[in-house]
Enzyme design. Structure first.
Site, PDB file in Angstrom:
ATOM      1  N   GLU A   1       0.862  79.271  55.414  1.00 41.85           N
ATOM      2  CA  GLU A   1       0.647  78.116  56.285  1.00 41.85           C
ATOM      3  C   GLU A   1       1.979  77.543  56.812  1.00 41.85           C
ATOM      4  O   GLU A   1       2.006  76.955  57.907  1.00 41.85           O
ATOM      5  CB  GLU A   1      -0.149  77.062  55.508  1.00 41.85           C
TER       6      GLU A   1
ATOM      7  N   ARG B   1       8.009  84.220  48.608  1.00 50.53           N
ATOM      8  CA  ARG B   1       8.512  84.606  47.278  1.00 50.53           C
ATOM      9  C   ARG B   1       7.716  83.959  46.145  1.00 50.53           C
ATOM     10  O   ARG B   1       7.885  84.358  44.984  1.00 50.53           O
ATOM     11  CB  ARG B   1       9.999  84.279  47.157  1.00 50.53           C
TER      12      ARG B   1
ATOM     13  N   MET C   1       9.684  87.018  58.422  1.00 47.83           N
ATOM     14  CA  MET C   1       9.696  88.298  57.707  1.00 47.83           C
ATOM     15  C   MET C   1       8.275  88.649  57.240  1.00 47.83           C
ATOM     16  O   MET C   1       8.104  89.495  56.360  1.00 47.83           O
ATOM     17  CB  MET C   1      10.650  88.245  56.516  1.00 47.83           C
ATOM     18  N   GLY C   2       7.281  87.976  57.805  1.00 51.22           N
ATOM     19  CA  GLY C   2       5.891  88.322  57.486  1.00 51.22           C
ATOM     20  C   GLY C   2       5.442  87.760  56.155  1.00 51.22           C
ATOM     21  O   GLY C   2       6.037  86.826  55.628  1.00 51.22           O
TER      22      GLY C   2
ATOM     23  N   VAL D   1       6.208  72.880  54.861  1.00 53.29           N
ATOM     24  CA  VAL D   1       4.791  72.799  54.466  1.00 53.29           C
ATOM     25  C   VAL D   1       4.711  73.135  52.979  1.00 53.29           C
ATOM     26  O   VAL D   1       5.349  74.087  52.515  1.00 53.29           O
ATOM     27  CB  VAL D   1       3.930  73.761  55.299  1.00 53.29           C
TER      28      VAL D   1
ATOM     29  N   LYS E   1      12.570  74.466  55.686  1.00 53.41           N
ATOM     30  CA  LYS E   1      12.572  75.104  54.364  1.00 53.41           C
ATOM     31  C   LYS E   1      13.887  75.852  54.134  1.00 53.41           C
ATOM     32  O   LYS E   1      14.460  75.799  53.048  1.00 53.41           O
ATOM     33  CB  LYS E   1      11.379  76.051  54.277  1.00 53.41           C
TER      34      LYS E   1
ATOM     35  N   HIS F   1       4.636  79.347  57.839  1.00 48.72           N
ATOM     36  CA  HIS F   1       4.906  80.124  59.064  1.00 48.72           C
ATOM     37  C   HIS F   1       3.966  79.699  60.185  1.00 48.72           C
ATOM     38  O   HIS F   1       4.362  79.561  61.338  1.00 48.72           O
ATOM     39  CB  HIS F   1       4.670  81.621  58.812  1.00 48.72           C
TER      40      HIS F   1
HETATM   41  P1  AMP Z   1      10.740  83.874  56.344  1.00 47.35           P
HETATM   42  O1  AMP Z   1       9.572  84.724  56.685  1.00 47.35           O
HETATM   43  O2  AMP Z   1      10.792  83.451  54.925  1.00 47.35           O
HETATM   44  O3  AMP Z   1      12.044  84.450  56.863  1.00 47.35           O
HETATM   45  O4  AMP Z   1      10.548  82.522  57.162  1.00 47.35           O
HETATM   46  C1  AMP Z   1      10.369  82.525  58.548  1.00 47.35           C
HETATM   47  C2  AMP Z   1      10.441  81.117  59.069  1.00 47.35           C
HETATM   48  O5  AMP Z   1       9.430  80.332  58.443  1.00 47.35           O
HETATM   49  C3  AMP Z   1      11.779  80.435  58.752  1.00 47.35           C
HETATM   50  O6  AMP Z   1      12.194  79.658  59.866  1.00 47.35           O
HETATM   51  C4  AMP Z   1      11.444  79.577  57.568  1.00 47.35           C
HETATM   52  O7  AMP Z   1      12.277  78.451  57.431  1.00 47.35           O
HETATM   53  C5  AMP Z   1      10.019  79.172  57.903  1.00 47.35           C
HETATM   54  N1  AMP Z   1       9.303  78.758  56.691  1.00 47.35           N
HETATM   55  C6  AMP Z   1       9.183  79.437  55.527  1.00 47.35           C
HETATM   56  N2  AMP Z   1       8.502  78.714  54.617  1.00 47.35           N
HETATM   57  C7  AMP Z   1       8.174  77.539  55.225  1.00 47.35           C
HETATM   58  C8  AMP Z   1       7.482  76.364  54.803  1.00 47.35           C
HETATM   59  N3  AMP Z   1       6.971  76.240  53.568  1.00 47.35           N
HETATM   60  N4  AMP Z   1       7.339  75.358  55.701  1.00 47.35           N
HETATM   61  C9  AMP Z   1       7.847  75.467  56.958  1.00 47.35           C
HETATM   62  N5  AMP Z   1       8.520  76.549  57.415  1.00 47.35           N
HETATM   63  C10 AMP Z   1       8.689  77.568  56.558  1.00 47.35           C
END
Ligand code: AMP
Length: 299
Positions: free
Chosen positions: A35, A190, A30-31, A179, A152, A37
């Site tokens: 680190e 967030r 979701m952008g 991470v 995560k 991502h």
């Molecule tokens: P989001 O943008 O929050 O929807 O996350 C996109 C992808 O990044 C999802 O597969 C999350 O699980 C992954 N992600 C988000 N935060 C982390 C993190 N701290 N470490 C590893 N992967 C992450």
């Protein structure tokens, strides 16, 4: 790096990549990239010739009163980071590209029957239906060989694996470790909602997990005791309101009584104006959390 916004453009670019040869990997996000991502991008790069990154704040997965409007968005910064990390194709669609009837909900969605009423699903009804619908759509749009997600969002990764199995989708799912910031806080878009005091309180989640893992490493197998150990850390931190602390089977998400190595301790809590989640595999925590456990830094 090629930047596209329409389904037709993605399909054209992926067709060309297929002609060049080699597997295609997709990293859906979701952008507001961090680190965490970008570690998924690195993981996608190993073994795949083409890495596609999607950036889309999916309205369908936000409930009424949740943070859809204020969710952080900065596409130009994200594009710079993606390019630096050698993403080949950046897909950043509009709402009406993804949902033809937007803002009306789609008539057909992918709704999980089981597993969605546990953990985060209890306080976020409809959330995983929104997630699975957009992920299924992205799989159909990009048609990747591999898709990389983060541990995560543990429950999300379990549901995506189940969707792929139950709907026979031809994509391999890879789940990469969490991470963390140097102090152990799991990276999250967030975290931007946290002021300095809330950011400090946010450390309680990873410390709670570290405390449970320390208990597990010391031989404690009663899930109730491990849970209470984690809860104690959260409860003793000002500004943290526990939503859940659970020790669950990683496939069924059922709470366990006797914990084993592959079980997952998962926590969710309100901290300041953010809802934060974190988790760890009891017998194999991510390297950053293992470091926290070793330092004895749990309280
Ligand atoms: P989001 O943008 O929050 O929807 O996350 C996109 C992808 O990044 C999802 O597969 C999350 O699980 C992954 N992600 C988000 N935060 C982390 C993190 N701290 N470490 C590893 N992967 C992450």
């Amino acid at each position: 790096m090629q930047r596209v916004t329409t389904i037709a453009e993605v399909r054209g670019a992926v067709r060309q990549a297929r002609d060049r040869g080699g597997p295609i990997a997709l990293v859906p996000t979701m952008g507001s990239l961090h680190e965490g991502h970008l570690s998924l991008v690195d993981r996608a790069r190993t073994g795949s010739a083409t890495v596609v990154l999607s950036i889309y704040v999916n309205p369908l997965q936000f409930g009424p009163g949740e943070d859809f409007e204020r969710y952080p968005r900065d596409l130009e910064r994200d594009a710079r980071l993606a390019e630096e990390r050698s993403v080949d194709l950046l897909f950043a669609p509009t709402d009406s590209e993804i949902y033809p009837d937007f803002p009306t909900r789609p008539a057909v969605t992918v709704a999980p029957l089981a597993l969605a009423d546990r953990l985060c699903g209890r306080s976020r009804p409809g959330h995983f239906e929104g997630v699975l619908t957009v992920v299924a759509k992205l799989f159909h749009i990009v048609q990747p060989d591999v898709a990389v997600f983060g541990q995560k969002d543990f429950q999300q990764s379990v549901l995506i694996r189940r969707m792929v199995r139950d709907l026979s989708l031809p994509v391999e799912i890879v789940v990469a470790p969490i991470v963390r910031e140097p102090d152990g806080v799991a990276m999250s878009s967030r975290n931007a909602y946290l002021d300095a005091a809330a950011r400090r309180s946010g450390r309680a989640l990873s410390r709670a997990l570290a405390a449970a893992i320390r208990g597990f490493c010391a031989g404690e197998r009663r899930a109730r005791v491990l849970r209470e150990t984690a809860e104690e850390v959260l409860r003793s931190t000002r500004g943290v309101e526990i939503e859940y602390v659970e020790v669950v089977n990683p496939h069924t998400l059922d709470p366990v009584e006797q914990a084993s190595r592959e079980d997952v301790c998962a926590v969710a809590a309100r901290v300041g104006s953010a809802r934060l989640i974190d988790n760890a595999i009891l017998g194999a925590p991510d390297p950053a959390l293992a470091g926290l456990v070793e330092r004895g830094d749990a309280a």
